[in-house]
Scaffold this active site. Structure first.
Site, PDB file in Angstrom:
ATOM      1  N   ASP A  71       0.837  -1.202   0.000  1.00  0.00           N
ATOM      2  CA  ASP A  71       0.000   0.000   0.000  1.00  0.00           C
ATOM      3  C   ASP A  71       0.874   1.255   0.000  1.00  0.00           C
ATOM      4  O   ASP A  71       1.702   1.437   0.893  1.00  0.00           O
ATOM      5  CB  ASP A  71      -0.897  -0.034   1.250  1.00  0.00           C
ATOM      6  CG  ASP A  71      -2.118   0.847   1.098  1.00  0.00           C
ATOM      7  OD1 ASP A  71      -2.122   1.718   0.207  1.00  0.00           O
ATOM      8  OD2 ASP A  71      -3.079   0.661   1.870  1.00  0.00           O
ATOM      9  N   CYS A  88      -5.792   3.896  -3.810  1.00  0.00           N
ATOM     10  CA  CYS A  88      -6.087   2.560  -3.260  1.00  0.00           C
ATOM     11  C   CYS A  88      -7.294   1.867  -3.880  1.00  0.00           C
ATOM     12  O   CYS A  88      -7.173   0.788  -4.451  1.00  0.00           O
ATOM     13  CB  CYS A  88      -6.372   2.658  -1.768  1.00  0.00           C
ATOM     14  SG  CYS A  88      -5.007   3.264  -0.814  1.00  0.00           S
ATOM     15  N   HIS A 139     -11.166  -2.387   1.131  1.00  0.00           N
ATOM     16  CA  HIS A 139     -11.368  -1.044   0.580  1.00  0.00           C
ATOM     17  C   HIS A 139     -12.150  -1.023  -0.729  1.00  0.00           C
ATOM     18  O   HIS A 139     -11.938  -0.159  -1.587  1.00  0.00           O
ATOM     19  CB  HIS A 139     -10.016  -0.318   0.387  1.00  0.00           C
ATOM     20  CG  HIS A 139     -10.143   1.160   0.640  1.00  0.00           C
ATOM     21  ND1 HIS A 139      -9.104   2.046   0.546  1.00  0.00           N
ATOM     22  CD2 HIS A 139     -11.217   1.893   0.983  1.00  0.00           C
ATOM     23  CE1 HIS A 139      -9.525   3.258   0.815  1.00  0.00           C
ATOM     24  NE2 HIS A 139     -10.811   3.191   1.092  1.00  0.00           N
TER      25      HIS A 139
END
Ligand SMILES: *[C@@H]1O[C@H](CO)[C@@H](O)[C@H](O)[C@H]1NC(C)=O
Ligand SMILES: *[C@@H]1O[C@H](CO)[C@@H](O)[C@H](O)[C@H]1NC(C)=O
Ligand SMILES: *[C@@H]1O[C@H](CO)[C@@H](O)[C@H](O)[C@H]1NC(C)=O
Ligand SMILES: *[C@@H]1O[C@H](CO)[C@@H](O)[C@H](O)[C@H]1NC(C)=O
Ligand SMILES: *[C@@H]1O[C@H](CO)[C@@H](O)[C@H](O)[C@H]1NC(C)=O
Length: 525
Positions: A41, A79, A135
């Site tokens: 990430d 993301c 997410h």
């Protein structure tokens, strides 16, 4: 004498033919390889040892040096979008998710009619497990990973939480009350009792546990979406100790987080070796977007950062390691995109079928990666987002509005495409950017100093910019005036995609998201 040669040749063939048949038969009955996909990430271009970083990544360096490093590999600048394209094999404009990320209280998720990568791997006979960051929406249970193809899930549903408490703070409408609550689940249940365990350790332990318990007869698809190395900047002290020479405090802690992640990758591959799975495993390592320079990441010498369409936002660190590669220890400069993994893994690696998906934008890159053949991808739509706003603008570019007077259709008015819209597209070596692409500075590596303020100012931006990114990956030479035919061609391509875009889905926060003083973030509908 004259006939002797053909005779011998024939005899030779007779012996060889059955031998070849046996070899081919062996090849086709080989079990589908295990697939381990590790997604980091916010891991920047200049944050891996093999790109010359001061941050030490011995495991990533070694593993990739025996694999194929993808040096012309693209991800999305944020993301949710990268994860969305990884799971669907489709551009963001197809799902209405071309704008930003899913914030904790927004009631939407990747459209349920999209068939996701784990569903296809499951259909191909795989056990499917996920550890880490989702997410991709969670306002209702149907959006959860366990309802979208994963047999098991351990991780968090939103983003940006504390690495030790696993709490995430967010504002709850309409009063904008700050709510901090746990975001950690085992399957669909809230996972308590992990306070104080550092995320990288916690997730790695879960991953190695899955590997240890896995029945080697069944192909394994393991998606490891690490919390590392996203902010907040937190890591156990021992990882920071080797980095006393880095003066910038953000960079120093970030470097420690990278070291912990590198150790995690080492532990995961060691577990695969210990269990004997490694011999038939394809391991992919990828970042989800460029580094965030505000929180220790760095993309030098590339321009821009996370949340921008410059190379620093979208050119990703990535490699494939596997004993099944024909040319281990090579560098691939073929154009590959994160949307390509779905067809690559399902069709190329697993030998499965993409039946039931919506039309894919990704390509099967398995031959390109395994055998070094040329990439079938000539074009790449980075994104089109008419609502773009830079939530963390860089110095001197506090607002996209300061740019507005300079922006006009001008000479490009015939294209049909509104060039004030934030968009970028790649075709072969060309990259076209329109509108405001996001923070456009080059951030030098904060190697030995407090480098947080030293970003080099860029030349004025234009509404339409063209770069030859093969020759000029740093995006220094803007060449739209020299190549109007290329600009017109790419504007026409953008217009083509824009017309096919789904309207943006970006709903207002739903007050029902509030987990209350003792609850956890999760489905509320
Ligand atoms: C809550 O925050 C939003 C967005 O920042 C703002 O528009 C709104 O006025 C705030 N509401 C209150 C009650 O402060
Ligand atoms: C890797 O494994 C070692 C040995 O078990 C352990 O001490 C270390 O904490 C692990 N690292 C990570 C990042 O999980
Ligand atoms: C695709 O799936 C549909 C329904 O699930 C099925 O009827 C069809 O036979 C499948 N086609 C192929 C080529 O597998
Ligand atoms: C072009 O897009 C901008 C938003 O980026 C919008 O404000 C403007 O109205 C659009 N112009 C036209 C002619 O559609
Ligand atoms: C870097 O130095 C400046 C000025 O010397 C200071 O204001 C700033 O807080 C420092 N940044 C960091 C991250 O230490």
């Amino acid at each position: 004498m004259v006939v002797a040669k053909p005779f011998r040749f024939t005899a030779f063939c007779i012996c060889l033919v059955p031998y070849i048949v046996i070899l081919e038969a062996k090849e086709t009955v080989r079990k589908p390889p295990h697939v381990v996909f590790i997604l980091a990430d916010d891991y920047g271009w200049n944050d891996v040892g093999y790109h010359g970083s001061e941050i030490r990544t011995p495991n990533l360096d070694k593993l990739s040096s025996q694999g194929v490093r993808l040096e012309n590999y693209y991800v999305q600048p944020l993301c949710t979008p990268s994860r969305n394209q990884l799971m669907t094999g489709r551009y963001q404009i197809r799902t209405g998710m071309q704008h930003q990320i899913i914030w904790p209280c927004q009631p939407y998720c990747v459209p349920l009619q999209e068939k996701l990568l784990p569903q296809l791997m499951r259909e191909a006979g795989y056990a499917t497990h996920m550890v880490g960051k989702w997410h991709l929406g969670m306002y209702k249970k149907d959006c959860l990973p366990t309802r979208r193809g994963f047999d098991s899930y351990f991780g968090y549903l939103t983003g940006s939480e504390d690495h030790f408490t696993h709490y995430r703070c967010s504002l709850i409408p309409p009063q904008n009350l700050t709510r901090c609550a746990l975001d950690l689940r085992d399957g669909e249940e809230v996972a308590t009792g992990f306070t104080g365990q550092y995320s990288t350790h916690l997730f790695t332990e879960r991953v190695t546990g899955i590997i240890a318990k896995h029945d080697p007869q069944k192909p394994l698809f393991l998606y490891v979406a690490l919390q590392a190395v996203h902010a907040p900047l937190q890591v156990p002290k021992r990882y920071v100790e080797p980095y006393g020479f880095i003066q910038d405090p953000h960079r120093r802690v970030y470097a420690g987080m990278v070291s912990a992640m590198d150790e995690a990758v080492g532990n995961i591959t060691q577990a695969l070796r210990d269990t004997g799975l490694w011999g038939n495993t394809v391991l992919v390592f990828s970042t989800d977007n460029g580094g965030q320079t505000l929180t220790g990441g760095n993309n030098w010498p590339l321009r821009g950062r996370k949340w921008s369409l410059w190379e620093g936002g979208v050119r990703g660190v990535g490699f494939v390691a596997s004993p099944l590669l024909a040319f281990p220890g090579t560098v691939s400069r073929e154009l590959i995109h994160i949307s390509d993994w779905l067809p690559t893994l399902v069709l190329g690696v697993a030998g499965g079928s993409t039946n039931g998906t919506q039309p894919l934008d990704g390509f099967n890159m398995w031959k390109t990666i395994r055998k070094g053949t040329s990439s079938p991808r000539l074009e790449l739509l980075h994104n089109i987002d008419p609502l773009y706003d830079d939530v963390a603008p860089c110095p001197g570019r506090e607002s996209t509005l300061t740019l507005a007077p300079a922006l006009s259709q001008g000479q490009w008015s015939d294209s049909g495409f509104n060039v004030t819209v934030h968009a970028a597209i790649r075709y072969k070596s060309w990259k076209l950017l329109t509108g405001y692409p996001g923070c456009d500075h080059w951030f030098p590596p904060p190697r030995l100093s407090n480098g947080s303020e030293t970003s080099r100012p860029a030349s004025p931006l234009k509404p339409v910019m063209l770069f030859n990114v093969e020759a000029d990956p740093e995006e220094k030479q803007e060449v739209s005036e020299k190549h109007p035919e290329v600009v017109n061609f790419l504007l026409a391509r953008l217009w083509h995609y824009q017309k096919a875009s789904k309207p943006i889905v970006f709903p207002d926060d739903d007050p029902r998201c509030d987990p209350g003083p003792t609850g956890a973030w999760g489905p509320w509908e």
